[in-house]
Design a protein around this motif. Structure first.
Motif, PDB file in Angstrom:
ATOM      1  N   HIS A 105     -12.762   4.726  -3.520  1.00 21.73           N
ATOM      2  CA  HIS A 105     -11.325   5.040  -3.561  1.00 21.73           C
ATOM      3  C   HIS A 105     -11.014   6.295  -4.374  1.00 21.73           C
ATOM      4  CE1 HIS A 105     -12.112   2.735  -7.198  1.00 21.73           C
ATOM      5  NE2 HIS A 105     -11.094   3.373  -7.733  1.00 21.73           N
ATOM      6  N   ARG A 106     -12.025   6.835  -5.106  1.00 18.94           N
ATOM      7  CA  ARG A 106     -11.767   8.024  -5.910  1.00 18.94           C
ATOM      8  C   ARG A 106     -11.776   9.304  -5.086  1.00 18.94           C
ATOM      9  NH1 ARG A 106     -15.770   7.422 -11.070  1.00 18.94           N
ATOM     10  NH2 ARG A 106     -14.670   5.739 -12.142  1.00 18.94           N
TER      11      ARG A 106
ATOM     12  N   ARG B 230     -15.712  13.724  -8.611  1.00 15.08           N
ATOM     13  CA  ARG B 230     -14.931  12.538  -8.958  1.00 15.08           C
ATOM     14  C   ARG B 230     -15.809  11.312  -9.184  1.00 15.08           C
ATOM     15  NH1 ARG B 230      -9.489  12.662  -7.530  1.00 15.08           N
ATOM     16  NH2 ARG B 230      -9.298  10.715  -8.638  1.00 15.08           N
TER      17      ARG B 230
ATOM     18  N   GLU C  22      -2.993  16.112 -14.212  1.00 15.12           N
ATOM     19  CA  GLU C  22      -4.077  15.866 -13.266  1.00 15.12           C
ATOM     20  C   GLU C  22      -4.682  14.471 -13.451  1.00 15.12           C
ATOM     21  OE1 GLU C  22      -5.069  17.738 -10.812  1.00 15.12           O
ATOM     22  OE2 GLU C  22      -7.046  17.009 -10.291  1.00 15.12           O
TER      23      GLU C  22
ATOM     24  N   TYR D 245      -2.437  12.110 -11.126  1.00  8.79           N
ATOM     25  CA  TYR D 245      -3.161  12.203  -9.846  1.00  8.79           C
ATOM     26  C   TYR D 245      -4.408  11.306  -9.858  1.00  8.79           C
ATOM     27  CZ  TYR D 245      -5.309  14.570  -5.786  1.00  8.79           C
ATOM     28  OH  TYR D 245      -5.881  14.875  -4.576  1.00  8.79           O
ATOM     29  N   TRP D 246      -5.268  11.528 -10.835  1.00  9.56           N
ATOM     30  CA  TRP D 246      -6.507  10.743 -10.869  1.00  9.56           C
ATOM     31  C   TRP D 246      -6.219   9.263 -11.102  1.00  9.56           C
ATOM     32  CZ3 TRP D 246     -11.656  13.153 -12.698  1.00  9.56           C
ATOM     33  CH2 TRP D 246     -11.755  14.479 -12.231  1.00  9.56           C
TER      34      TRP D 246
ATOM     35  N   TYR E 256     -13.662   9.177   4.464  1.00  4.91           N
ATOM     36  CA  TYR E 256     -12.258   9.228   4.861  1.00  4.91           C
ATOM     37  C   TYR E 256     -11.937   8.159   5.905  1.00  4.91           C
ATOM     38  CZ  TYR E 256      -7.704  11.236   5.719  1.00  4.91           C
ATOM     39  OH  TYR E 256      -6.347  11.411   5.809  1.00  4.91           O
TER      40      TYR E 256
ATOM     41  N   ARG F 140     -11.691   4.876   4.242  1.00  2.00           N
ATOM     42  CA  ARG F 140     -10.493   4.735   3.411  1.00  2.00           C
ATOM     43  C   ARG F 140      -9.254   4.501   4.269  1.00  2.00           C
ATOM     44  NH1 ARG F 140      -8.993   8.078  -1.181  1.00  2.00           N
ATOM     45  NH2 ARG F 140      -8.073   6.067  -1.616  1.00  2.00           N
ATOM     46  N   MET F 141      -9.204   5.129   5.444  1.00  2.00           N
ATOM     47  CA  MET F 141      -8.032   4.959   6.305  1.00  2.00           C
ATOM     48  C   MET F 141      -8.220   3.798   7.280  1.00  2.00           C
ATOM     49  SD  MET F 141      -6.101   7.029   5.035  1.00  2.00           S
ATOM     50  CE  MET F 141      -6.707   7.827   3.565  1.00  2.00           C
TER      51      MET F 141
ATOM     52  N   LYS G 169      -5.271   2.929  -6.691  1.00  2.00           N
ATOM     53  CA  LYS G 169      -5.679   3.032  -5.293  1.00  2.00           C
ATOM     54  C   LYS G 169      -4.573   3.532  -4.369  1.00  2.00           C
ATOM     55  CE  LYS G 169      -9.532   0.004  -5.819  1.00  2.00           C
ATOM     56  NZ  LYS G 169     -10.359  -1.075  -5.354  1.00  2.00           N
ATOM     57  N   VAL G 170      -3.826   4.487  -4.859  1.00  2.00           N
ATOM     58  CA  VAL G 170      -2.847   5.164  -4.018  1.00  2.00           C
ATOM     59  C   VAL G 170      -3.622   6.111  -3.104  1.00  2.00           C
ATOM     60  CG1 VAL G 170      -0.921   6.805  -4.048  1.00  2.00           C
ATOM     61  CG2 VAL G 170      -1.070   5.010  -5.791  1.00  2.00           C
ATOM     62  N   LYS G 171      -3.216   6.183  -1.830  1.00  2.00           N
ATOM     63  CA  LYS G 171      -3.955   7.016  -0.887  1.00  2.00           C
ATOM     64  C   LYS G 171      -3.210   8.313  -0.619  1.00  2.00           C
ATOM     65  CE  LYS G 171      -6.475   3.190   0.969  1.00  2.00           C
ATOM     66  NZ  LYS G 171      -6.810   2.336   2.093  1.00  2.00           N
ATOM     67  N   TYR G 172      -3.941   9.402  -0.633  1.00  2.00           N
ATOM     68  CA  TYR G 172      -3.364  10.726  -0.413  1.00  2.00           C
ATOM     69  C   TYR G 172      -3.850  11.248   0.934  1.00  2.00           C
ATOM     70  CZ  TYR G 172      -1.842  10.844  -5.276  1.00  2.00           C
ATOM     71  OH  TYR G 172      -1.208  10.583  -6.465  1.00  2.00           O
ATOM     72  N   ILE G 173      -2.916  11.662   1.771  1.00  2.00           N
ATOM     73  CA  ILE G 173      -3.277  12.156   3.097  1.00  2.00           C
ATOM     74  C   ILE G 173      -2.711  13.553   3.278  1.00  2.00           C
ATOM     75  CG2 ILE G 173      -3.010  11.780   5.584  1.00  2.00           C
ATOM     76  CD1 ILE G 173      -2.887   8.784   4.877  1.00  2.00           C
TER      77      ILE G 173
ATOM     78  N   GLU H 116      -6.206  -1.345   5.919  1.00  2.00           N
ATOM     79  CA  GLU H 116      -6.495  -1.273   4.489  1.00  2.00           C
ATOM     80  C   GLU H 116      -7.682  -2.134   4.075  1.00  2.00           C
ATOM     81  OE1 GLU H 116      -3.100  -1.703   5.334  1.00  2.00           O
ATOM     82  OE2 GLU H 116      -2.135   0.096   4.522  1.00  2.00           O
TER      83      GLU H 116
ATOM     84  N   TYR I  70       1.054   5.391   0.420  1.00  7.28           N
ATOM     85  CA  TYR I  70       0.412   6.598   0.945  1.00  7.28           C
ATOM     86  C   TYR I  70       1.266   7.802   0.575  1.00  7.28           C
ATOM     87  CZ  TYR I  70      -2.432   3.471   3.818  1.00  7.28           C
ATOM     88  OH  TYR I  70      -3.306   2.498   4.246  1.00  7.28           O
TER      89      TYR I  70
ATOM     90  N   GLU J  22     -11.641  -0.382   3.434  1.00 10.09           N
ATOM     91  CA  GLU J  22     -12.075   0.203   2.160  1.00 10.09           C
ATOM     92  C   GLU J  22     -12.451  -0.911   1.178  1.00 10.09           C
ATOM     93  OE1 GLU J  22     -10.331   3.685  -0.478  1.00 10.09           O
ATOM     94  OE2 GLU J  22      -9.243   1.848  -0.851  1.00 10.09           O
TER      95      GLU J  22
ATOM     96  N   GLN K  30      -5.026   7.400  -8.126  1.00 10.59           N
ATOM     97  CA  GLN K  30      -6.087   7.123  -7.150  1.00 10.59           C
ATOM     98  C   GLN K  30      -7.080   6.107  -7.680  1.00 10.59           C
ATOM     99  OE1 GLN K  30      -7.762  11.038  -6.253  1.00 10.59           O
ATOM    100  NE2 GLN K  30      -6.997  10.803  -4.185  1.00 10.59           N
ATOM    101  N   GLU K  31      -7.516   6.341  -8.929  1.00  8.49           N
ATOM    102  CA  GLU K  31      -8.644   5.560  -9.438  1.00  8.49           C
ATOM    103  C   GLU K  31      -8.239   4.160  -9.885  1.00  8.49           C
ATOM    104  OE1 GLU K  31     -10.913   7.867 -12.221  1.00  8.49           O
ATOM    105  OE2 GLU K  31     -11.219   9.475 -10.773  1.00  8.49           O
ATOM    106  N   GLU K  32      -7.080   4.056 -10.534  1.00  6.10           N
ATOM    107  CA  GLU K  32      -6.687   2.740 -11.029  1.00  6.10           C
ATOM    108  C   GLU K  32      -5.727   2.017 -10.099  1.00  6.10           C
ATOM    109  OE1 GLU K  32      -5.446   2.641 -15.161  1.00  6.10           O
ATOM    110  OE2 GLU K  32      -6.844   4.292 -15.593  1.00  6.10           O
TER     111      GLU K  32
ATOM    112  N   HIS L  40       0.848  -1.197   0.000  1.00  3.37           N
ATOM    113  CA  HIS L  40       0.000   0.000   0.000  1.00  3.37           C
ATOM    114  C   HIS L  40       0.882   1.245   0.000  1.00  3.37           C
ATOM    115  CE1 HIS L  40      -3.752  -2.172   0.696  1.00  3.37           C
ATOM    116  NE2 HIS L  40      -2.999  -3.023   1.385  1.00  3.37           N
TER     117      HIS L  40
END
Lengths: 349, 253
Positions: free
Chosen positions: B61-62, B121, A215, A219-220, B89, B92-93, A227-231, B45, A202, B48, A223-225, A200
């Motif tokens: 996840h979007r 999104r 973008e 970025y998209w 959120y 997801r976390m 599933k990288v998580k942005y915090i 994990e 992050y 989610e 996330q979308e394909e 995973h």
């Protein structure tokens, strides 16, 4: 025949400028302080480039080859310019090899230096072996070794990428955005997820600046394909519990402190002005702007002008820059040199 | 906003010792007030993935936490604690305990779908709310909601006969939800039906309670639907590891 043009630095911008000039029959001297041409993408061992997705050694390697093989380009490796005198159209450059060469103009393609993460000791680089930089991960990927924890070679289960390491930080005197680290990090996160689907990833960010078309592509997509998580959190410190790295900070969205275990922490290091810029400034008589990059004049009459007539600048020497734009600027500076020569010739006749 | 903001301190996390002495100093009462940590110490994990496995949760996840869903939410306007952005959120976390604090209000989503249109999104937050309520029920955190019981009665009948018979639906719903059938409003409605409907229709409605009419040639459709539903249910059980949960509970007993 017209005097050669001096190009300082053999990275993407310098290689592009040399190729353009040589193609138009203009001889050039390309000097580089390193023993190889290619600049940061080759010296740092970058893997796949953004946004082409081509391997650096192929893409930039191709640029190196066509310049190195060109009869009008005189390549001087492991060479620096030590003195530079005269005026536009009639400069004399003294090289560290002892040679003295007459040139009509110079293009500074001296690039940047990667931020040294040791200057941000609270984030654990240099203290914990599994805290690495984006350059190191690029090398893990480009060497074919794969993304592993340096401490014991294991595959990481959870990776944190910290953005803005050496960027946007008044504490260490680096107030600029390094422009491309967000995009590179999103790309790297996807590469890690692709190689290690169970791992995973992050990304800890203050803002995500995958500008323009990046973008969706980075970025998209990440996330979308992938599933990288942005915090949204600026990390306070990276420590260790003896087994795992512990990333501490505040998760701003839930307004809570976090202490999360990770196997690998990656610093998305920014672009510093080239460490040699004070010397370059003194030798060539060009001004540096407030952050320490070479100061570029306005672009409306010609591109890549500096405060000194006959000395041009291109690429990341001007500020954080992408490879594609560095190449474009190298070509634009070459065009500006040719334009100036043409105008001078017309004035004389 | 500072993280020690007072509104974030939960009463249950406050510890006060009526009698406490530390290194010879009396710190009884408020002097010893201690706030238990609310630090997030790990991510889960799996959470989610579980929500994403349920219908409606596919695009969770979007989410990039812009808050358009909460801002456009009908229920949020009435109850500020109803916050889809926040729950997405937490899921997801993997902050499960935090999500469970709100288990009594998550099901209140009225499915107006304003969030669906506001979301840049295409997360479909309304679907995520539905999946989350479903998840809470499947995991045993909340009892089956009345609307879920109604849906089940309704679909059971349709699957079986291809038709829906209102009287039976109403009777079963009240029975399964433990409510008395003799509701004043229902009695009033029946009285008016008897007074105003044509006699032929009344007869047919009355008969339907005894003979259970079926759609012609329904059995093929029924088999296909039942097969699909069984497939989906088994998929959900697997994704949520419900059989493991049951097994663990059995061992504990």
């Amino acid at each position: 025949m017209a005097k050669p043009i001096l190009i300082v630095g053999g990275g993407p911008a310098g290689l592009a400028a040399a190729h353009s000039l040589a193609t138009f029959g203009q001889a050039c001297i390309l000097v580089d302080k390193e023993d190889r041409l290619g600049g940061a993408p080759i010296l740092e061992g970058y893997a796949k480039l953004v946004p082409s997705g081509e391997w650096a050694k192929d893409a930039i390697g191709g640029m190196v080859d066509r310049v190195a093989e060109h009869e009008l380009v005189d390549v001087r490796k492991e060479t620096k310019v030590t003195e530079f005198s005269g005026e536009a159209g009639d400069f004399t450059a003294v090289l560290s090899s002892g040679d003295s060469v007459g040139v009509s103009a110079a293009i500074l393609c001296t690039g940047f230096s990667h931020f040294d993460s040791a200057n941000k000791p609270e984030w654990g680089f240099g203290t914990f072996p599994d805290v690495v930089t984006t350059s190191q991960v690029e090398q893990m990927i480009s060497s074919g070794q794969g993304v592993r924890c340096p401490s014991d070679g294991r595959k990481p289960q959870r990776v944190a990428i910290l953005l803005c390491v050496g960027s946007r930080d008044r504490q260490i005197g680096r107030e600029w955005c390094s422009k491309i680290c967000c995009t590179v990090s999103a790309n790297m996160a996807m590469e890690i997820r692709e190689e290690l689907p169970d791992c995973h990833v992050y990304i800890y960010y203050m803002d995500i600046r995958t500008y323009g078309l990046y973008e969706t592509k980075y970025y998209w997509k990440s996330q979308e394909e992938f599933k990288v998580k942005y915090i949204k959190a600026r990390i306070a410190e990276v420590t260790s519990d003896g087994e795992k790295l512990i990333v501490k900070g505040e998760d701003t969205l839930v307004k809570r402190p976090i202490t999360i275990p990770f196997d690998l922490v990656v610093h998305a290091i920014g672009m510093d002005p080239n460490v040699d810029n004070p010397d370059i400034s003194a030798i060539f008589g060009v001004d540096l702007e407030t952050h320490g990059y070479i100061d570029k004049a306005s672009s409306y009459s010609a591109t890549g002008l500096t405060n000194k007539n006959g000395v041009f600048v291109a690429g990341a020497a001007i500020g954080p820059e992408t490879i594609d734009d560095s190449i474009a600027q190298g070509k634009a500076a070459a065009m500006a040199v040719l334009e100036q020569r043409q105008l001078a010739a017309r004035l004389v006749s | 906003m500072p993280i020690h903001e007072k509104s974030l301190i939960r009463p249950e996390n406050l510890q006060v010792h009526e009698k406490l002495e530390v290194e010879g100093v009396d710190v009884s009462g408020h002097w010893s007030t201690f706030i238990e940590s609310r630090v997030v110490t790990d991510y889960n994990e799996a959470m989610e993935d579980e929500i994403a496995a349920l219908p409606g949760g596919e695009y969770i996840h979007r989410c990039w936490q812009c808050g358009s869903c909460t801002n456009s939410c009908t229920v949020h306007a009435l109850n500020p604690d109803f916050n889809p952005r926040y729950w997405i959120y937490l899921i997801r976390m993997g902050m499960e305990s935090e999500l469970l604090r709100d288990k009594e209000i998550i099901w209140q989503c009225v499915s107006c779908n304003k969030c669906t249109y506001a979301c840049p999104r295409d997360v479909v937050p309304e679907g995520v709310m539905k999946a989350t309520s479903h998840w809470l029920e499947l995991k045993g955190h909340t009892p089956k909601s009345h609307s879920m019981i109604f849906d089940e009665i309704f679909s059971e009948q349709v699957f079986k006969t291809g038709k829906i018979e209102d009287g039976r639906t109403v009777r079963r719903f009240f029975k399964r939800t433990g409510q008395a059938l003799r509701q004043p409003w229902l009695e009033e409605m029946v009285k008016r039906l008897l007074r105003n409907l044509p006699i032929g229709m009344l007869t047919r409605m009355g008969m339907a309670n005894f003979i259970t009419p079926k759609t012609k040639g329904w059995s093929g459709a029924r088999d296909a639907i039942e097969e699909y539903v069984a497939e989906q249910e088994s998929h959900h059980r697997q994704a949520l590891r419900l059989d493991d949960l049951v097994e663990a509970a059995r061992k504990e007993l």
